[in-house]
Scaffold this motif. Structure first.
Motif, mmCIF file in Angstrom:
data_model
loop_
_atom_site.group_PDB
_atom_site.id
_atom_site.type_symbol
_atom_site.label_atom_id
_atom_site.label_comp_id
_atom_site.label_asym_id
_atom_site.label_seq_id
_atom_site.Cartn_x
_atom_site.Cartn_y
_atom_site.Cartn_z
ATOM 1 N N GLN A 165 0.824 -1.216 0.000
ATOM 2 C CA GLN A 165 0.000 0.000 0.000
ATOM 3 C C GLN A 165 0.857 1.264 0.000
ATOM 4 N N ALA A 166 2.039 1.192 0.584
ATOM 5 C CA ALA A 166 2.898 2.376 0.651
ATOM 6 C C ALA A 166 3.401 2.803 -0.719
ATOM 7 N N ASP A 167 3.414 1.873 -1.685
ATOM 8 C CA ASP A 167 3.855 2.213 -3.034
ATOM 9 C C ASP A 167 2.942 3.228 -3.701
ATOM 10 N N ALA A 168 1.701 3.311 -3.228
ATOM 11 C CA ALA A 168 0.725 4.189 -3.863
ATOM 12 C C ALA A 168 1.099 5.663 -3.736
ATOM 13 N N ALA A 169 1.781 6.037 -2.648
ATOM 14 C CA ALA A 169 2.074 7.453 -2.411
ATOM 15 C C ALA A 169 2.906 8.049 -3.542
ATOM 16 N N GLY A 170 3.999 7.389 -3.904
ATOM 17 C CA GLY A 170 4.841 7.901 -4.978
ATOM 18 C C GLY A 170 4.131 7.876 -6.313
ATOM 19 N N PHE A 171 3.352 6.799 -6.573
ATOM 20 C CA PHE A 171 2.621 6.703 -7.823
ATOM 21 C C PHE A 171 1.631 7.855 -7.974
ATOM 22 N N ARG B 90 1.690 10.809 -6.554
ATOM 23 C CA ARG B 90 2.374 12.090 -6.749
ATOM 24 C C ARG B 90 2.812 12.264 -8.213
ATOM 25 N N LEU B 91 3.344 11.211 -8.809
ATOM 26 C CA LEU B 91 3.767 11.294 -10.211
ATOM 27 C C LEU B 91 2.568 11.370 -11.160
ATOM 28 N N TYR B 92 1.566 10.515 -10.899
ATOM 29 C CA TYR B 92 0.395 10.470 -11.765
ATOM 30 C C TYR B 92 -0.371 11.795 -11.740
ATOM 31 N N GLY B 93 -0.378 12.451 -10.589
ATOM 32 C CA GLY B 93 -1.103 13.709 -10.450
ATOM 33 C C GLY B 93 -0.280 14.943 -10.734
ATOM 34 N N LEU B 94 0.999 14.760 -11.177
ATOM 35 C CA LEU B 94 1.883 15.898 -11.399
ATOM 36 C C LEU B 94 1.317 16.930 -12.387
ATOM 37 N N PRO B 95 0.770 16.533 -13.548
ATOM 38 C CA PRO B 95 0.212 17.535 -14.461
ATOM 39 C C PRO B 95 -0.873 18.392 -13.815
ATOM 40 N N MET B 96 -1.718 17.786 -12.997
ATOM 41 C CA MET B 96 -2.788 18.539 -12.334
ATOM 42 C C MET B 96 -2.203 19.521 -11.320
ATOM 43 N N ARG B 97 -1.175 19.103 -10.591
ATOM 44 C CA ARG B 97 -0.551 19.986 -9.598
ATOM 45 C C ARG B 97 0.129 21.163 -10.288
ATOM 46 N N VAL B 98 0.816 20.898 -11.405
ATOM 47 C CA VAL B 98 1.498 21.982 -12.134
ATOM 48 C C VAL B 98 0.495 22.997 -12.650
ATOM 49 N N ARG B 99 -0.621 22.516 -13.207
ATOM 50 C CA ARG B 99 -1.642 23.434 -13.711
ATOM 51 C C ARG B 99 -2.222 24.268 -12.573
ATOM 52 N N ALA B 100 -2.510 23.644 -11.432
ATOM 53 C CA ALA B 100 -3.052 24.364 -10.293
ATOM 54 C C ALA B 100 -2.067 25.397 -9.765
#
Length: 275
Positions: free
Chosen positions: A251-257, A259-269
């Motif tokens: 389950q801990a692997d999900a945190a890094g995934f 963050r990377l998967y949501g990077l485009p959304m964070r950059v736009r925000a």
């Protein structure tokens, strides 16, 4: 269209004679009158003038009151299935055996394709399964309203689809679904002997090689619901999918995934907020 395209493909030298197009028959009533005059038996009358086409797969109804999309079909029009309201109050379970994507058995009994479909038409029909009322777009351009009865086909579609959910990966299912639409268009348009249809068959045969297993469905008053599916080639792993911790999926692997998967959304925000 469909018959004649098949004739062209199989023997382009054949000459097609279509009396309705070439004679003074302008409608179904004229055709019925002609048949009566020449003692040709037909299963319709001017009082029951539905246009029906039946084969191993289904029965279609068109014409008469169905030509007005606002009219509800009459209860006595249906021939393969009972009204879901009149179906048994107790559900029936049916088990479909499938080998490489092809249904081969019903409730443990091996059957030929035609016999298997006939069996499921009877089973599904008594539970009111497989009725559909739709307005479709004809090949020649106009819209038409038709009512279809496909009891066995509806059961088989649900069974194969559910087994594929175990045996095919996400990308393969997506490509298969996209090709299925084109495949249906080709067949609907009468292009059965088209090289593209043959090529897609080769693709389907390849990807469904591992679609083998058993699917159990529950039939109840017009509905089909899947209650179980098993396959020796299942991609489903309980030790991975479980909500409990496991060695393969941490389950801990999900945190890094995330963050990377949501990077485009964070950059736009960040851009919109001036960060």
């Amino acid at each position: 269209v469909r018959f004649e395209l098949a004739f062209f493909a199989l023997n382009p030298e054949l000459n097609v004679v279509a009396p309705w197009r070439e004679w003074d028959i302008t409608g179904r009533e004229d055709a019925i009158e002609y048949a009566k005059k020449h003692n040709v038996p037909v299963p319709v009358t001017k009082k029951s003038i539905y246009s029906r086409d039946r084969n191993l797969w289904h029965l279609s109804h068109e014409g008469d009151i169905l030509e007005d999309p606002a009219n509800e079909p009459k209860k006595d029009m249906y021939m393969m299935s009972v009204d879901p309201e009149d179906a048994p109050d107790k559900p029936e379970y049916v088990e479909i055996g499938i080998v490489s994507g092809i249904p081969v058995s019903v409730n443990g009994k091996n059957l030929s394709p035609a016999s298997l479909l006939a069996e499921l038409n009877e089973i599904g029909g008594r539970h009111g399964v497989g009725r559909i009322d739709m307005v479709e777009n004809r090949l020649v351009g106009m819209k038409s309203r038709g009512v279809y009865e496909t009891p066995g086909g509806t059961i088989l579609f649900n069974a194969v689809r559910e087994l594929e959910s175990l045996t095919l990966d996400r990308e393969t299912i997506q490509v298969k679904d996209s090709l299925a639409l084109k495949y249906a268009e080709l067949v609907y348009a009468g292009r059965w002997f088209d090289p593209l249809r043959e090529s897609m068959d080769a693709f389907m045969e390849k990807i469904t090689a591992t679609t083998t297993g058993l699917v159990t469905l529950k039939l109840y008053k017009g509905s089909v619901s899947v209650t179980g599916r098993t396959s020796p080639h299942s991609l489903y792993r309980q030790d991975i999918s479980s909500f409990e911790s496991g060695q393969i999926y941490d389950q801990a692997d999900a945190a890094g995934f995330i963050r990377l998967y949501g990077l485009p959304m964070r950059v736009r925000a960040m851009l919109e907020k001036g960060i």
